[in-house]
Structures are given as C-alpha cells and as structure tokens.
Design an enzyme around this catalytic site. Structure first.
Site, mmCIF file in Angstrom:
data_model
loop_
_atom_site.group_PDB
_atom_site.id
_atom_site.type_symbol
_atom_site.label_atom_id
_atom_site.label_comp_id
_atom_site.label_asym_id
_atom_site.label_seq_id
_atom_site.Cartn_x
_atom_site.Cartn_y
_atom_site.Cartn_z
ATOM 1 N N HIS A 15 123.066 29.013 113.288
ATOM 2 C CA HIS A 15 122.632 29.605 114.659
ATOM 3 C C HIS A 15 121.323 28.904 114.827
ATOM 4 O O HIS A 15 120.401 29.472 115.363
ATOM 5 C CB HIS A 15 122.483 31.334 114.478
ATOM 6 C CG HIS A 15 123.586 31.935 114.054
ATOM 7 N ND1 HIS A 15 123.583 33.198 113.591
ATOM 8 C CD2 HIS A 15 124.959 31.534 114.235
ATOM 9 C CE1 HIS A 15 124.955 33.655 113.538
ATOM 10 N NE2 HIS A 15 125.718 32.769 113.730
HETATM 11 C C1 LIG Z 1 130.344 26.890 111.939
HETATM 12 C C2 LIG Z 1 129.663 27.769 113.081
HETATM 13 C C3 LIG Z 1 130.101 29.284 113.044
HETATM 14 C C4 LIG Z 1 129.429 29.985 114.113
HETATM 15 N N1 LIG Z 1 130.023 31.378 114.105
HETATM 16 C C5 LIG Z 1 129.416 32.070 115.318
HETATM 17 C C6 LIG Z 1 129.994 33.291 115.457
HETATM 18 O O1 LIG Z 1 130.700 33.705 114.661
HETATM 19 N N2 LIG Z 1 129.652 33.734 116.334
HETATM 20 C C7 LIG Z 1 128.654 33.600 117.422
HETATM 21 O O2 LIG Z 1 128.039 34.103 118.378
HETATM 22 N N3 LIG Z 1 128.070 32.336 117.250
HETATM 23 C C8 LIG Z 1 128.289 31.401 116.234
HETATM 24 N N4 LIG Z 1 127.825 30.213 115.868
HETATM 25 C C9 LIG Z 1 126.794 29.825 116.975
HETATM 26 C C10 LIG Z 1 127.228 29.419 118.232
HETATM 27 O O3 LIG Z 1 128.609 28.836 118.311
HETATM 28 C C11 LIG Z 1 126.103 28.593 118.869
HETATM 29 O O4 LIG Z 1 124.958 29.416 118.587
HETATM 30 C C12 LIG Z 1 126.670 28.253 120.485
HETATM 31 O O5 LIG Z 1 127.672 27.447 120.390
HETATM 32 C C13 LIG Z 1 125.389 27.325 120.718
HETATM 33 O O6 LIG Z 1 125.484 27.039 122.116
HETATM 34 P P1 LIG Z 1 124.718 25.767 122.832
HETATM 35 O O7 LIG Z 1 125.347 25.655 124.149
HETATM 36 O O8 LIG Z 1 123.534 25.910 122.730
HETATM 37 O O9 LIG Z 1 125.303 24.393 121.958
HETATM 38 P P2 LIG Z 1 126.642 23.948 121.463
HETATM 39 O O10 LIG Z 1 127.868 25.106 121.727
HETATM 40 O O11 LIG Z 1 126.614 23.391 120.398
HETATM 41 O O12 LIG Z 1 126.919 22.813 122.564
HETATM 42 C C14 LIG Z 1 126.427 21.616 122.697
HETATM 43 C C15 LIG Z 1 126.994 20.636 123.263
HETATM 44 O O13 LIG Z 1 126.402 19.320 123.670
HETATM 45 C C16 LIG Z 1 127.204 18.151 123.286
HETATM 46 N N5 LIG Z 1 126.120 17.110 122.958
HETATM 47 C C17 LIG Z 1 125.254 17.207 122.100
HETATM 48 N N6 LIG Z 1 124.487 16.073 122.215
HETATM 49 C C18 LIG Z 1 125.062 15.138 123.143
HETATM 50 C C19 LIG Z 1 124.717 14.000 123.915
HETATM 51 N N7 LIG Z 1 123.776 13.199 123.394
HETATM 52 N N8 LIG Z 1 125.842 13.634 124.847
HETATM 53 C C20 LIG Z 1 126.766 14.341 125.280
HETATM 54 N N9 LIG Z 1 126.915 15.572 124.632
HETATM 55 C C21 LIG Z 1 126.140 16.168 123.602
HETATM 56 C C22 LIG Z 1 128.010 18.721 121.819
HETATM 57 O O14 LIG Z 1 128.815 18.079 121.508
HETATM 58 C C23 LIG Z 1 128.344 20.118 122.284
HETATM 59 O O15 LIG Z 1 129.556 20.199 122.660
HETATM 60 C C24 LIG Z 1 128.372 29.428 115.030
HETATM 61 C C25 LIG Z 1 128.232 27.999 114.869
HETATM 62 C C26 LIG Z 1 128.901 27.228 113.938
HETATM 63 C C27 LIG Z 1 128.434 25.709 113.973
#
Ligand SMILES: Cc1cc2nc3c(=O)[nH]c(=O)nc-3n(C[C@H](O)[C@H](O)[C@H](O)COP(=O)(O)OP(=O)(O)OC[C@H]3O[C@@H](n4cnc5c(N)ncnc54)[C@H](O)[C@@H]3O)c2cc1C
Length: 537
Positions: free
Chosen positions: A470
């Site tokens: 997280h």
């Molecule tokens: C194994 C695991 C289990 C989890 N379990 C839970 C759960 O049960 N419940 C829950 O609420 N949360 C859970 N989480 C956390 C939750 O999924 C994250 O907090 C959430 O997805 C974060 O959202 P975000 O949009 O900040 O980032 P992300 O969802 O990680 O999205 C970032 C995106 O940006 C893309 N990206 C990065 N760099 C670049 C670049 N340079 N160029 C183009 N694209 C890029 C990535 O590929 C990705 O698709 C878990 C996470 C993991 C990894």
C-alpha cells in the site's frame, strides 16, 4: 528520435486504480480529448479476472513491475519485493480486492494538515458516486456507481467463527465497516462484479473506450515529462521501440502510482536538487518533497492449522479444476475468494478513540515470501495484523537517470518505535483470538511461534514484518515547502501538471488503499473540470 507529435487536452500517465477513474471522468465531455499512456498491456488474462488465481499473477514480469526495496535499517537491513501492477488497472489488477474506505479521521487529518476540501464529509459524495453496493445504509453507501462492491465469499465454519471470536473479545460485529463507523469485525467487502475482479479499468476505463475523444495506448512507457520553463507541455513515451512526444493543451495528470510518479518527476528534473545533480539531471524545479513521505502498512501474520476444511484443500490441482469449472459456469464458489474473507478494525488500547490496527482473516494457511505465496498442506487459517495509521516514513529516490531502471525504494518501517509497539499489540490481539474456545476447539496441536516478552516479539517483528503493498505519500498534497501538489492536485510551482494517485496522500488511510486511490481521482477530476471554467491565472 522523437517523431510526429500529437496534441490532446489532457494526458493521463498510468491506467491504474486512479488513472482509469481520472481518464474516464475527463472524457465524459466529448469536447475534451484525453490520451492515456499505460506501460503495461491489457488485463484480459484469466489470472487477472478469476479472484483466487491472482496469486499466480504476482511476481510475473508480464503483469508486475517487480520492484525490490533497498535494505531497511529498521528491519535488520532486509529487502523485499514490492509488487506493483504493470497492466491496465495497475496494481488494482493484481491486488487482493478488499474494499476499504478508511476512517473519517484519516481524511479529516488531511484537511487539517492543509489539504482543504479533502475531509471525509467532503469526500463522502465521491465515495458514494464511485460504488454500487447493496451493503450498508443508503445515506453513506453508493447504489449505482461504476465499481461493484459485494460481500466476499466466506469459508463455511471459519469466517463466522473469526467474527464471533472477535465479539468474544469485545470487538463488536460490524455489518458495514465502510458505513458510519469502521470499528469492529465483519465480512470483507470485495471489488467483484459477477464473481470477477472489478478494477477501475473494468468499471470505468473499458466502458469509456467507445468514446471517440479517448485514446488509450498500452505498452506505452512514459520516460519523462516535457517542460517549457516551469510549464509541463507534454510527455515523451516509448512504444514499440520508438520514442514519441505527446503534447497537451491543459494538464498532464500523473497517475503512475506512489513509486513511479515521483520517479517520473525526478527523471524530468523536478525534485530534490542534490539527487538530480548527483545523476547529472538538469534541475528544472527544486521540489524537495518529491519521493519523501513514503508510507505503507507494517504487517505481521500468524497461522494456525485447523481441523476444518479451508482454502488450502481447495488449492490441489483437482480442486482447482473443479472450482475453475464452477466459476466458469456460475461465477460462484471458492474461486471467487479474495485476499481476506473477514476484516476487523481494532482499538488495541482502551484509551484510544479510534481503531489503530486492522486484521485480515483468511481461511488459508499461507506464507508470503519474495512476492510468492506458499500454501501449507492441510486446513489452516491466517490472521494478519497491520498498523492502520503508521507514523514512520521512508523515501523513493533515483538509482539512475534512465527511465528503464527501477527507482530506489527506502522503507523505514519502524523508524518510529510507536509503529513497532502498535503492531506488537495487534499481534497480541490475534493471539487472543486464536486462544478463544471457538478456535482452540478446531486448532491442530503443533508448536506455533510465541513470544514470552515484548522484547522477543519486537525482535520477531523486526525480523519478519512486511509491507502489504500500500505505498503512498511520495508526492504529498498540502501546503508548505515539502508539499508536491496543492489541495487542487496542481504541481507546486509548476503549470500544466496534476498528480492524482496514492502518492498524494498526506498521511495513511486506515485500510487497503484502492478505494482511497479511486476517490482521489474522482474528486480530482471534478477539480480539473472546475478549473477549466475559471479564467486562466
Ligand atoms: C499485491 C497487492 C495487493 C493489494 N491488495 C489490495 C487490496 O486487497 N485492497 C486494496 O484496496 N488495495 C490493495 N492493494 C493496493 C492498491 O491496489 C493500490 O493502492 C492502488 O492500485 C494504487 O493505485 P494507483 O492508481 O496509485 O497506482 P496503480 O494502481 O499501481 O497504477 C499505476 C499505473 O501506472 C502505470 N505506470 C507506472 N509508471 C508508468 C510509466 N512510466 N509510463 C506509463 N505507465 C506507467 C503502471 O503500470 C500502473 O498501471 C494491493 C496492491 C498490491 C500490489
């Protein structure tokens, strides 16, 4: 060499939990053109769709950035894997699907700390507009939003036993921890629709693809922001072996997540000057807070063998085939199991006003090492405790000036001893749950780890506690010199840049972070639309 440049109103970097929401909301108005650039590929693989199959997706380079953290001085210099989704849906395509909003006080703290407009009361309409659920009460839950939230599949004989055992210890039964109060134990709520993962890519972005003003490019790796002075005017991205420039008329919206968003800023010359100079990156804008304030939930798991059937017996090849077939036909059964079947939010000291520890109950005895799940033979359960509102902070910085190299992740899980103590109290709660008559009746007798003194327990936590994926906080929203974005998600001292993902969290939310990531984008998209209607500054 860069080739033909395209121009859009907005460019969203990253189609993860937040980026999918952001892009779909922005393109609701046909007059606005939106480009989404996602480094990963599509999310159609069955490992990403069938909830229980996700364990296989973890640590697969095709779906996971597979970061490795730097040695943590507060945990015996251990390093660990930090999975992050590299696929449409981002980490929400490989996550545990447990749906938790957090406590009102988490967001009220954000607002008090300078993120005005982000109190829980102000976010409630956005939480409600995001979800479609039949759980809980009408005044706080959403009934017709894009993201489907359902009660998770519950292992017969085990999940209710956990909730009852909590009640034995005065942890009240709570039918909706996303409702009026978080405290208590209840069935986990899951991001599932018809038994399949309902990430925000599925719920928001894919349905929006039919709009002609939205372009989504996958396998498009953004290498840097393009700046003219202190205005972000576009991005450089790499796709199919070529570098391309995309320009934008209004904002680049960084939604690359808590690891990649600060990395991209630094690669573009925005960040702590000493870091940039060390790597020969010209300093475009001195922003000391970029990459600081890294936080995650410190966690520790305890398992017990049980004489009842658990998910361990469902994981044999034969049972997996049976459960897979049942899932295909009915979308029901153990294949729909998410990371936890129940959760509890607990006050570990009587003098606390709010829960300080979250428990995840899984009807599965597992170990989790190096990003890989190991299953025990025979029936078993795991309860993991984590610190809801950790105070310790680490940082993300650069290892090299190349976008192809991973950044350096420096966790400092127990920099604040209060976090170690809170986690230790959480572990004691789990021990007491296992020690109730309800669990003693079914527990298989064998030697389990135990810690006679608090010192022993603290040592065990330093040796074995782990993050639960997280990460947040590395582009903190708020006021003051360390803030990276203001309360309207605008880059401090930069024009044409917004950040909307978990990196902007000023402090941690009490629970799994996906819902909070999505709500940042929900409200953020409204802020962007409001600002369009204002005369340019
Ligand atoms: C194994 C695991 C289990 C989890 N379990 C839970 C759960 O049960 N419940 C829950 O609420 N949360 C859970 N989480 C956390 C939750 O999924 C994250 O907090 C959430 O997805 C974060 O959202 P975000 O949009 O900040 O980032 P992300 O969802 O990680 O999205 C970032 C995106 O940006 C893309 N990206 C990065 N760099 C670049 C670049 N340079 N160029 C183009 N694209 C890029 C990535 O590929 C990705 O698709 C878990 C996470 C993991 C990894």
């Amino acid at each position: 060499l860069a080739e033909k440049e395209e121009v859009f109103d907005y460019i969203v970097v990253g189609a993860g939990a937040a980026g999918s929401v952001m892009a779909s909301r922005l393109c609701e108005d046909a007059a606005r053109t939106v480009l989404v650039l996602e480094a990963g590929a599509g999310d159609g693989h069955p490992f990403l769709r069938i909830p229980a199959a996700v364990m296989r997706a973890l640590a697969t380079p095709r779906f996971d950035w597979g970061y490795q953290s730097e040695p943590d001085p507060t945990r015996q210099a251990r390093t660990e894997r930090w999975p992050r989704g590299k696929v449409l849906g981002g980490s929400a395509s490989i996550n545990g699907m447990v749906f938790v909003r957090g406590q009102a006080i988490d967001y009220d703290d954000w607002a008090r700390g300078g993120a005005s407009g982000w109190s829980y009361a102000e976010l409630l309409p956005f939480f409600r507009r995001m979800e479609a659920t039949s759980v809980g009460e009408d005044d706080v839950r959403g009934r017709d939003g894009p993201v489907s939230v359902v009660e998770a599949w519950a292992a017969p004989g085990l999940t209710e036993r956990f909730i009852d055992a909590c009640a034995d210890l005065q942890i009240p039964r709570n039918p909706d921890y996303n409702g009026h109060r978080q405290e208590g134990a209840g069935l986990a709520q899951a991001n599932l629709r018809h038994g399949a993962r309902d990430s925000s890519a599925r719920a928001y972005l894919i349905p929006a693809l039919r709009r002609p003003n939205l372009a989504v490019r996958t396998r498009a790796h953004v290498g840097r922001l393009v700046l003219e002075g202190r205005r972000v005017v576009g991005v450089e991205y790499h796709q199919g072996g070529r570098a391309r420039i995309a320009r934008c008329r209004r904002d680049v919206v960084l939604c690359a997540g808590a690891i990649a968003s600060p990395q991209l800023l630094m690669l573009s010359g925005v960040g702590p000057p000493q870091t940039l100079r060390r790597l020969g990156i010209p300093v475009v804008h001195d922003l000391a807070g970029v990459g600081e304030n890294l936080m995650d939930h410190p966690a520790f798991s305890l398992t017990r063998g049980v004489r009842l059937r658990s998910l361990n017996q469902e994981a044999t090849p034969v049972r997996q085939a049976v459960n897979g077939a049942r899932w295909l036909l009915t979308r029901k059964g153990p294949a729909t199991a998410i990371a936890a079947q129940a959760v509890a939010f607990v006050r570990t000291r009587a003098d606390l006003d709010h829960p300080d520890v979250q428990l995840h109950f899984a009807s599965l005895a597992y170990t989790f090492a190096d990003g890989k799940v190991g299953l025990e033979r025979g029936g078993g359960i795991t309860v993991s405790a984590n610190v809801s509102r950790p105070r310790s902070r680490g940082r993300v910085t650069l290892k090299s000036a190349s976008f192809r190299d991973p950044p350096a992740i420096h966790p400092a899980m127990f920099a604040e001893v209060a976090d170690l103590e809170t986690l230790a109290r959480g572990v004691r709660v789990v021990e007491r749950i296992f020690d109730t008559a309800r669990f003693r009746q079914i527990t298989v007798d064998r030697p389990y780890p135990s810690w006679a003194s608090e010192r022993d327990l603290h040592d065990a936590l330093r040796a074995e506690a782990n993050v639960i994926y997280h990460p947040a906080g590395t582009c903190r929203m708020g006021a003051g010199p360390d803030a990276v974005v203001d309360a309207r998600l605008r880059g401090q001292g930069l024009a044409g840049l917004r950040i909307a993902d978990t990196s902007v969290f000023p402090s941690m939310v009490s629970g799994n972070t996906n819902a909070a990531a999505m709500v940042v984008a929900e409200r953020g998209s409204d802020l962007i639309k409001e600002d369009e209607r204002r005369p340019a500054a």
